[in-house]
Design a protein around this motif. Structure first.
Motif, PDB file in Angstrom:
ATOM      1  N   SER A  18      29.372   7.781   4.912  1.00 33.92           N
ATOM      2  CA  SER A  18      30.597   7.047   4.599  1.00 33.92           C
ATOM      3  C   SER A  18      31.761   7.441   5.483  1.00 33.92           C
ATOM      4  N   GLY A  19      31.612   8.542   6.284  1.00 33.71           N
ATOM      5  CA  GLY A  19      32.686   8.966   7.168  1.00 33.71           C
ATOM      6  C   GLY A  19      33.695   9.860   6.494  1.00 33.71           C
ATOM      7  N   PHE A  20      33.464  10.278   5.271  1.00 33.79           N
ATOM      8  CA  PHE A  20      34.409  11.146   4.584  1.00 33.79           C
ATOM      9  C   PHE A  20      34.329  12.548   5.153  1.00 33.79           C
ATOM     10  N   LEU A  21      35.453  13.054   5.697  1.00 37.18           N
ATOM     11  CA  LEU A  21      35.461  14.347   6.359  1.00 37.18           C
ATOM     12  C   LEU A  21      36.402  15.320   5.685  1.00 37.18           C
ATOM     13  N   PRO A  61      36.071   9.996  -2.401  1.00 38.74           N
ATOM     14  CA  PRO A  61      35.395   9.062  -1.492  1.00 38.74           C
ATOM     15  C   PRO A  61      34.769   7.887  -2.219  1.00 38.74           C
ATOM     16  N   VAL A  62      34.309   8.117  -3.459  1.00 40.79           N
ATOM     17  CA  VAL A  62      33.780   7.043  -4.304  1.00 40.79           C
ATOM     18  C   VAL A  62      34.497   7.144  -5.640  1.00 40.79           C
ATOM     19  N   PRO A  63      35.664   6.501  -5.807  1.00 44.18           N
ATOM     20  CA  PRO A  63      36.492   6.699  -7.003  1.00 44.18           C
ATOM     21  C   PRO A  63      35.786   6.415  -8.322  1.00 44.18           C
ATOM     22  N   GLY A  64      34.990   5.343  -8.407  1.00 47.91           N
ATOM     23  CA  GLY A  64      34.285   5.066  -9.655  1.00 47.91           C
ATOM     24  C   GLY A  64      35.224   4.573 -10.738  1.00 47.91           C
ATOM     25  N   ASP A  65      35.428   5.375 -11.777  1.00 45.55           N
ATOM     26  CA  ASP A  65      36.212   4.992 -12.940  1.00 45.55           C
ATOM     27  C   ASP A  65      37.667   4.729 -12.543  1.00 45.55           C
ATOM     28  N   ALA A  66      38.110   3.488 -12.726  1.00 46.16           N
ATOM     29  CA  ALA A  66      39.472   3.112 -12.325  1.00 46.16           C
ATOM     30  C   ALA A  66      40.538   3.695 -13.234  1.00 46.16           C
ATOM     31  N   ILE A 104      43.872  13.030  -6.316  1.00 46.00           N
ATOM     32  CA  ILE A 104      42.629  13.557  -6.868  1.00 46.00           C
ATOM     33  C   ILE A 104      41.570  13.555  -5.768  1.00 46.00           C
ATOM     34  N   VAL A 105      41.085  14.731  -5.409  1.00 48.25           N
ATOM     35  CA  VAL A 105      40.109  14.884  -4.330  1.00 48.25           C
ATOM     36  C   VAL A 105      38.690  14.973  -4.862  1.00 48.25           C
ATOM     37  N   ALA A 106      38.497  15.706  -5.943  1.00 48.52           N
ATOM     38  CA  ALA A 106      37.166  15.862  -6.544  1.00 48.52           C
ATOM     39  C   ALA A 106      37.317  16.008  -8.051  1.00 48.52           C
TER      40      ALA A 106
END
Length: 233
Positions: A18-21, A61-66, A104-106
């Motif tokens: 996904s290119g997330f660095l 990188p994949v937020p999921g729950d809005a 929010i990063v993780a």
């Protein structure tokens, strides 16, 4: 029960491509995510004559729950009331104002892998300490001292490994006090697979509880510092 190694590997490949660095390790995908709610009492005795600007953004990188970012903003608004004026995350900070953006990063847990890298946390801390000037240096030192991060050699296999990471981006545009820095608030936790996904949920919850405690202390310290400076002005 946890996902099979094959499924985890497939999801890992998607994330790695996904290119997330940023702070996440290549090959990690969040499997269980908790709500970033905060149960702290309202700070009725901590008020600013000139409110600070606040904003929340789900930068995973994949937020999921809005609902993740609105949940955090709702609880911070309840706790700090009129001391924080909420705006969109990417709106420029006007001259003379102070802004605190929560990214929010993780947030969550994964079975058999680690979500964040100890090296990434160390680098983020070094950058925060190097960017802090004046009274913000004390805020950074107090915040980073509360982190609970495993060593780089920590074995992840066979455990639910969780992480919560919120970058607090501070932009101080007051005359004579201009500063821009990012304070990483990070915690990790691990649980054995005793209860399957229940263990994953618990791991995610504990990591968030630790970071939310760091976050409240940091905002408290920041608002107290700003209030004292406003009173002296």
């Amino acid at each position: 029960m946890p996902n099979s190694p094959v499924r985890i590997a497939r999801r890992a490949a998607l994330l790695a491509g996904s290119g997330f660095l940023g702070a996440l390790l290549p090959g990690c995908a969040t499997e269980r995510t908790g709500a970033p709610s905060i149960a702290a009492a309202p700070r009725t005795d901590l008020r600013l004559s000139r409110p600070m600007i606040g904003a929340v953004f789900d930068g995973r990188p994949v937020p999921g729950d809005a609902s993740v970012a609105p949940t955090l903003q709702r609880d911070l608004a309840r706790i700090y009331g009129p001391s924080i004026t909420w705006r969109e995350y990417f709106v420029p900070v006007p001259p003379g104002e102070v802004a605190m953006r929560f990214r929010i990063v993780a947030l969550g847990s994964v079975f058999g892998s680690r979500i964040i890298s100890a090296g990434a946390v160390s680098t983020a801390n070094t950058r925060a300490q190097g960017s802090a000037t004046g009274s913000w240096g004390t805020v950074v030192a107090q915040a980073t001292a509360q982190q609970t991060v495993f060593s780089g050699a920590m074995a992840a296999e066979g455990w639910w490994n969780s992480a919560a990471w919120v970058d607090v981006e501070i932009e101080d545009n007051r005359p004579g006090r201009r500063a821009r820095l990012t304070i990483p608030l990070v915690a990790e936790h691990r649980e054995s697979n005793t209860w399957g996904y229940g263990s994953g949920d618990r791991a995610a919850r504990v990591a968030w509880e630790r970071v939310s405690a760091q976050l409240i202390r940091m905002v408290d310290n920041s608002l107290r510092m700003l209030r004292d400076e406003q009173d002296r002005a």
